[in-house]
Scaffold this active site. Structure first.
Site, PDB file in Angstrom:
ATOM      1  N   ARG A 122       9.338  -1.390  21.757  1.00 29.61           N
ATOM      2  CA  ARG A 122      10.342  -1.828  20.766  1.00 29.61           C
ATOM      3  C   ARG A 122       9.769  -2.726  19.658  1.00 29.61           C
ATOM      4  NH1 ARG A 122      13.219  -2.466  25.617  1.00 29.61           N
ATOM      5  NH2 ARG A 122      14.568  -0.691  26.001  1.00 29.61           N
ATOM      6  N   LYS A 144       7.746  -0.033   4.987  1.00 28.19           N
ATOM      7  CA  LYS A 144       8.268   1.324   5.221  1.00 28.19           C
ATOM      8  C   LYS A 144       7.240   2.086   6.041  1.00 28.19           C
ATOM      9  CE  LYS A 144      11.344   2.226   1.322  1.00 28.19           C
ATOM     10  NZ  LYS A 144      11.560   3.045   0.111  1.00 28.19           N
ATOM     11  N   GLU A 186       0.895   4.987  -9.167  1.00 33.58           N
ATOM     12  CA  GLU A 186       1.801   3.947  -8.660  1.00 33.58           C
ATOM     13  C   GLU A 186       1.617   2.639  -9.439  1.00 33.58           C
ATOM     14  OE1 GLU A 186       4.101   4.882  -6.657  1.00 33.58           O
ATOM     15  OE2 GLU A 186       3.357   6.425  -5.299  1.00 33.58           O
ATOM     16  N   LYS A 228       5.357  -5.698  -6.278  1.00 34.83           N
ATOM     17  CA  LYS A 228       5.972  -5.076  -5.098  1.00 34.83           C
ATOM     18  C   LYS A 228       6.523  -6.156  -4.168  1.00 34.83           C
ATOM     19  CE  LYS A 228       6.376  -1.662  -1.782  1.00 34.83           C
ATOM     20  NZ  LYS A 228       6.045  -0.358  -1.290  1.00 34.83           N
ATOM     21  N   GLU A 238      16.270  -1.733   0.827  1.00 31.70           N
ATOM     22  CA  GLU A 238      16.746  -0.823  -0.220  1.00 31.70           C
ATOM     23  C   GLU A 238      18.266  -0.705  -0.188  1.00 31.70           C
ATOM     24  OE1 GLU A 238      13.822   2.326  -0.780  1.00 31.70           O
ATOM     25  OE2 GLU A 238      15.411   3.621  -1.545  1.00 31.70           O
ATOM     26  N   ARG A 243      15.049  -2.095  -4.793  1.00 34.60           N
ATOM     27  CA  ARG A 243      13.855  -1.436  -4.241  1.00 34.60           C
ATOM     28  C   ARG A 243      13.819   0.048  -4.601  1.00 34.60           C
ATOM     29  NH1 ARG A 243      10.801  -2.311   1.583  1.00 34.60           N
ATOM     30  NH2 ARG A 243       9.161  -0.804   1.102  1.00 34.60           N
ATOM     31  N   ASN A 247      11.010   4.031  -6.811  1.00 39.10           N
ATOM     32  CA  ASN A 247      10.916   5.492  -6.716  1.00 39.10           C
ATOM     33  C   ASN A 247      10.928   6.157  -8.090  1.00 39.10           C
ATOM     34  OD1 ASN A 247      10.723   6.075  -3.875  1.00 39.10           O
ATOM     35  ND2 ASN A 247      12.749   5.156  -3.714  1.00 39.10           N
ATOM     36  N   HIS A 250       9.573   9.600  -8.580  1.00 34.20           N
ATOM     37  CA  HIS A 250       9.426  10.214  -7.252  1.00 34.20           C
ATOM     38  C   HIS A 250      10.436  11.332  -7.002  1.00 34.20           C
ATOM     39  CE1 HIS A 250       6.872   6.771  -6.741  1.00 34.20           C
ATOM     40  NE2 HIS A 250       6.608   7.043  -5.485  1.00 34.20           N
ATOM     41  N   HIS A 254       8.680  14.393  -5.750  1.00 29.63           N
ATOM     42  CA  HIS A 254       8.870  14.979  -4.412  1.00 29.63           C
ATOM     43  C   HIS A 254       9.218  16.456  -4.520  1.00 29.63           C
ATOM     44  CE1 HIS A 254       9.700  10.848  -2.343  1.00 29.63           C
ATOM     45  NE2 HIS A 254       8.428  11.153  -2.333  1.00 29.63           N
ATOM     46  N   HIS A 267       0.310  13.273  -3.713  1.00 30.06           N
ATOM     47  CA  HIS A 267       1.545  12.529  -3.975  1.00 30.06           C
ATOM     48  C   HIS A 267       1.476  11.811  -5.341  1.00 30.06           C
ATOM     49  CE1 HIS A 267       5.012   9.959  -3.150  1.00 30.06           C
ATOM     50  NE2 HIS A 267       4.263   8.901  -3.412  1.00 30.06           N
TER      51      HIS A 267
HETATM   52  P1  NAD Z   1      -4.222   9.314   2.366  1.00 32.36           P
HETATM   53  O1  NAD Z   1      -3.876   8.320   3.375  1.00 32.36           O
HETATM   54  O2  NAD Z   1      -4.148  10.737   2.740  1.00 32.36           O
HETATM   55  O3  NAD Z   1      -5.694   8.991   1.827  1.00 32.36           O
HETATM   56  C1  NAD Z   1      -6.246   9.835   0.842  1.00 32.36           C
HETATM   57  C2  NAD Z   1      -7.644  10.341   1.253  1.00 32.36           C
HETATM   58  O4  NAD Z   1      -8.584   9.300   1.065  1.00 32.36           O
HETATM   59  C3  NAD Z   1      -7.745  10.770   2.688  1.00 32.36           C
HETATM   60  O5  NAD Z   1      -8.564  11.897   2.772  1.00 32.36           O
HETATM   61  C4  NAD Z   1      -8.421   9.570   3.339  1.00 32.36           C
HETATM   62  O6  NAD Z   1      -9.108   9.886   4.519  1.00 32.36           O
HETATM   63  C5  NAD Z   1      -9.340   9.134   2.258  1.00 32.36           C
HETATM   64  N1  NAD Z   1      -9.778   7.752   2.254  1.00 32.36           N
HETATM   65  C6  NAD Z   1      -9.053   6.670   2.578  1.00 32.36           C
HETATM   66  N2  NAD Z   1      -9.733   5.558   2.249  1.00 32.36           N
HETATM   67  C7  NAD Z   1     -10.908   5.962   1.750  1.00 32.36           C
HETATM   68  C8  NAD Z   1     -12.025   5.271   1.225  1.00 32.36           C
HETATM   69  N3  NAD Z   1     -12.042   3.951   1.087  1.00 32.36           N
HETATM   70  N4  NAD Z   1     -13.092   5.993   0.795  1.00 32.36           N
HETATM   71  C9  NAD Z   1     -13.056   7.366   0.876  1.00 32.36           C
HETATM   72  N5  NAD Z   1     -12.016   8.064   1.321  1.00 32.36           N
HETATM   73  C10 NAD Z   1     -10.950   7.364   1.746  1.00 32.36           C
HETATM   74  O7  NAD Z   1      -3.330   9.153   1.054  1.00 32.36           O
HETATM   75  P2  NAD Z   1      -2.751   7.872   0.280  1.00 32.36           P
HETATM   76  O8  NAD Z   1      -2.629   8.309  -1.114  1.00 32.36           O
HETATM   77  O9  NAD Z   1      -3.481   6.642   0.595  1.00 32.36           O
HETATM   78  O10 NAD Z   1      -1.283   7.725   0.920  1.00 32.36           O
HETATM   79  C11 NAD Z   1      -0.334   8.737   0.790  1.00 32.36           C
HETATM   80  C12 NAD Z   1       0.680   8.546   1.885  1.00 32.36           C
HETATM   81  O11 NAD Z   1       1.324   7.291   1.707  1.00 32.36           O
HETATM   82  C13 NAD Z   1       1.792   9.594   1.874  1.00 32.36           C
HETATM   83  O12 NAD Z   1       1.994  10.048   3.196  1.00 32.36           O
HETATM   84  C14 NAD Z   1       3.012   8.837   1.369  1.00 32.36           C
HETATM   85  O13 NAD Z   1       4.204   9.331   1.903  1.00 32.36           O
HETATM   86  C15 NAD Z   1       2.720   7.453   1.859  1.00 32.36           C
HETATM   87  N6  NAD Z   1       3.375   6.394   1.080  1.00 32.36           N
HETATM   88  C16 NAD Z   1       4.048   5.452   1.767  1.00 32.36           C
HETATM   89  C17 NAD Z   1       4.648   4.423   1.086  1.00 32.36           C
HETATM   90  C18 NAD Z   1       5.328   3.330   1.846  1.00 32.36           C
HETATM   91  O14 NAD Z   1       5.984   2.474   1.234  1.00 32.36           O
HETATM   92  N7  NAD Z   1       5.202   3.283   3.150  1.00 32.36           N
HETATM   93  C19 NAD Z   1       4.548   4.321  -0.307  1.00 32.36           C
HETATM   94  C20 NAD Z   1       3.836   5.310  -0.982  1.00 32.36           C
HETATM   95  C21 NAD Z   1       3.237   6.344  -0.278  1.00 32.36           C
HETATM   96  N1  GLY Z   2       7.108   3.013  -2.181  1.00 29.83           N
HETATM   97  C1  GLY Z   2       8.497   2.746  -2.249  1.00 29.83           C
HETATM   98  C2  GLY Z   2       8.905   1.562  -1.462  1.00 29.83           C
HETATM   99  O1  GLY Z   2       8.107   0.915  -0.834  1.00 29.83           O
HETATM  100  O2  GLY Z   2      10.040   1.241  -1.458  1.00 29.83           O
END
Ligand code: NAD
Ligand code: GLY
Length: 364
Positions: A122, A144, A186, A228, A238, A243, A247, A250, A254, A267
């Protein structure tokens, strides 16, 4: 370049964001977070050899025990099955309520490890240690967490704030170029919706950012995290609409990601193009001038991001967007600008959206 600390102000759950080059090797910073605890490092197969092995070697002697869970790389693995596998590792390691999960990687790792931490017994602590630009400026801050479901992206998840965010700017050196650009989408978003001065700074410094100038990257990460953190502190779950402004771009983005098949465009690439489309929509609504739309388009393009959406008809876009999490009783709501640096969430008639889509497709 110096280290920097800022806080995400959430009363008793306030937590720090530490930003510094070389922070992954800063034993004094890490020690109090792991001493006497069992630690589970969640990372992926790309990041483990780059940064994970050295981190395990440093934390091992400090922690009570250390276990690693290495995910396959990619959004395609952001699934319930891999989420369950993380929990299995934690159970097999006899993790307890004081276990600390360390999420080392991009947003995929951060979202999955954060969700596992939210659910294990939990809820246990998670340290977010983002290594992509996108995760450093956005996903690691704000709590998130989620995995994807075949019927929708990020549809299964929880709000679970980290106990701290550790950002090592040196990790950006190994990031592929396409991923750097995706993160810049972003960063541009914050300027568009919240901070005209930052937008102008980005216009003046985009070439330095693309060349990975360390000071420019440090400023972009720091300012993005400040913005942020303010938004999350003001609307953690949100609920007030604040918040939701994060988006911007987005809703269209999306639709592009899902419609082309996840992974075809990153993305951040879809968000970059989506911001241009949202700017067109703001212009259609009479809330943004043509020069401002052109500035957004130029900045997105300068960041190496696509600016022209797929040549689908408007109804295809509208169908994909109907699944958006901001939809209210079936009506799609959009983040639109009220001038550069200010935004609002509002419903928009479908025919106006269709005109904006057409205008975006017509401009290369
Ligand atoms: P990702 O996590 O897939 O990383 C991108 C690529 O870079 C991957 O191949 C990874 O292995 C590689 N990588 C990571 N660090 C590295 C480094 N220092 N050197 C070389 N390669 C490296 O993608 P991302 O763009 O970081 O994240 C996208 C994800 O984040 C999506 O799933 C999206 O939904 C999520 N997201 C979440 C939020 C949130 O608020 N939680 C906000 C925006 C996006
Ligand atoms: N990336 C959108 C949020 O964190 O709310």
């Amino acid at each position: 370049m110096t280290s920097h600390r800022l806080d995400v102000g959430l009363a008793a759950r306030t937590y720090p964001i530490h930003i510094a080059p070389g922070l992954l090797a800063d034993e004094a910073l890490w020690a109090p977070w792991v001493e006497g605890r069992s630690v589970v490092l969640v990372t992926n197969e790309t990041v483990m050899p780059l940064y994970g092995e050295a981190l395990v070697a440093m934390l091992g002697p400090r922690a009570r025990s250390i276990h690693t869970h290495v995910l396959p790389d990619g959004e395609a693995h952001k699934t319930l099955a891999h989420f369950e596998a993380i929990l299995s590792t934690m159970l097999a390691a006899h993790c307890d309520r004081k276990t600390r999960v360390v999420a080392l990687g991009g947003g995929v790792v951060g979202d999955m490890a954060g969700f596992a931490a939210a659910c294990y017994q939990r809820g246990v602590d998670v340290l977010q240690v983002p290594t992509t630009l996108l995760s450093q400026v956005d996903s690691s801050v704000g709590g998130k967490t989620a995995v994807n479901h075949p019927l929708g992206k990020n549809m299964i998840g929880a709000f679970h704030q980290p106990s701290a965010v550790f950002i090592d700017l040196h990790t950006l050196a190994t990031l592929p170029e396409r991923e750097l650009s995706a993160g810049l989408a972003e960063v541009i978003k914050y300027g568009c919706i919240l901070d005209l001065g930052f937008f102008e700074w980005l216009e003046a410094n985009m070439s330095r950012l693309m060349a990975r100038d360390p000071d420019a990257l440090a400023h972009a990460v720091r300012r993005s995290c400040e913005l942020k953190a303010e938004v999350v502190a003001g609307d953690e779950r949100e609920t007030s609409g604040l918040r939701a402004l994060l988006n911007f771009g987005h809703t269209f983005g999306h639709a592009i990601e899902a419609g082309l098949g996840f992974g075809t465009w990153l993305h951040g690439e879809a968000v970059g193009c989506g911001m241009v489309m949202a700017a067109e929509l703001s212009q259609e609504l009479g809330q943004l001038g043509l020069p401002e739309v052109q500035r957004i388009r130029a900045l997105v393009r300068a960041a190496g991001l696509p600016i022209t959406p797929p040549a689908w008809d408007a109804s295809t876009f509208l169908d994909w967007m109907a699944h958006d999490k901001k939809a209210d009783a079936g009506a799609i709501r959009y983040i639109v600008l009220r001038g550069l640096g200010s935004a609002e969430l509002r419903p928009v008639p479908a025919e106006v959206v269709a005109r904006a889509i057409g205008a975006s497709q017509a401009t290369a």
